[in-house]
Enzyme design. Structure first.
Site, mmCIF file in Angstrom:
data_model
loop_
_atom_site.group_PDB
_atom_site.id
_atom_site.type_symbol
_atom_site.label_atom_id
_atom_site.label_comp_id
_atom_site.label_asym_id
_atom_site.label_seq_id
_atom_site.Cartn_x
_atom_site.Cartn_y
_atom_site.Cartn_z
ATOM 1 N N MET A 1 41.438 40.274 30.663
ATOM 2 C CA MET A 1 42.808 41.113 30.410
ATOM 3 C C MET A 1 43.426 41.523 31.793
ATOM 4 O O MET A 1 44.269 42.020 31.709
ATOM 5 C CB MET A 1 42.740 41.930 29.106
ATOM 6 C CG MET A 1 41.695 43.002 29.524
ATOM 7 S SD MET A 1 41.862 44.416 28.371
ATOM 8 C CE MET A 1 43.314 45.120 28.759
ATOM 9 N N TYR A 2 42.541 41.703 32.812
ATOM 10 C CA TYR A 2 42.757 42.469 33.855
ATOM 11 C C TYR A 2 43.849 41.549 34.839
ATOM 12 O O TYR A 2 43.812 40.238 34.667
ATOM 13 C CB TYR A 2 41.511 42.566 34.800
ATOM 14 C CG TYR A 2 40.544 43.454 34.081
ATOM 15 C CD1 TYR A 2 40.785 44.221 33.139
ATOM 16 C CD2 TYR A 2 39.383 43.702 35.008
ATOM 17 C CE1 TYR A 2 39.839 45.294 32.578
ATOM 18 C CE2 TYR A 2 38.170 44.532 34.288
ATOM 19 C CZ TYR A 2 38.707 45.188 33.202
ATOM 20 O OH TYR A 2 37.652 46.023 32.624
ATOM 21 N N PRO A 3 44.500 42.605 35.460
ATOM 22 C CA PRO A 3 44.473 43.700 35.594
ATOM 23 C C PRO A 3 45.164 44.613 34.431
ATOM 24 O O PRO A 3 46.016 44.074 33.633
ATOM 25 C CB PRO A 3 45.304 43.795 36.927
ATOM 26 C CG PRO A 3 46.595 42.813 36.662
ATOM 27 C CD PRO A 3 45.863 41.586 36.106
#
Length: 156
Positions: free
Chosen positions: A52-54
């Site tokens: 899910m980053y950033p």
């Protein structure tokens, strides 16, 4: 640098782990590469990321952090020196609808899809340490306190 055994595995991880959740949003590719190079030079071998980053999690940037790490690993040819940790996102209910069509419960199909996509972005054929970012069930995560216990729970 001091190293610790990771659980019951044979992996030896640096006492410091490099977190990456800002790369691709608050930090650009060049800054990320500089941080990775510096960390490796200091003996840090443990890198933590997530699909899910950033953050903040947005459809437009989702996976960008793993892609930056993958580019760095490819350019530096140092995968054998890194202990790489990443995570599968649990259900986002109303705020992560861009993950796997909004049905991102932690079942086998979703976890396999998340692993495959992470491997592609990271440009590697293995992940050393795979984690669940948060559970499928309702609980006190992300600062939510005092939630009512659900009468019926369909979580996995």
């Amino acid at each position: 640098m001091q190293y610790r055994q990771l659980g019951n595995s044979e992996l030896q991880v640096s006492a410091l782990c490099l977190g990456t959740m800002t790369w691709g949003e608050q930090n650009d590719r060049n800054q990320a590469f500089a941080q990775l190079d510096y960390a490796l030079d200091q003996g840090i071998n443990f890198i933590d990321t997530a699909e899910m980053y950033p953050v903040p999690a947005r459809a437009e940037t989702q996976g960008r952090t793993e892609s930056i790490i993958g580019e760095w690993l490819h350019e530096r040819r140092c995968r054998d020196r890194i202990i790489l940790a990443t995570k599968v996102a649990g259900p986002g209910r109303d705020w992560l609808t861009h993950f796997r069509g909004g049905n991102n419960c932690l079942d086998r199909a979703n976890i396999e899809a998340a692993v495959d996509e992470s491997l592609r972005r990271l440009q590697t054929d293995y992940i050393d340490f795979y984690q669940i970012h948060w559970p499928d069930r309702q609980t006190n995560y992300f600062g939510k306190l005092g939630y009512p216990w659900p009468e019926q729970d369909d979580s996995i």
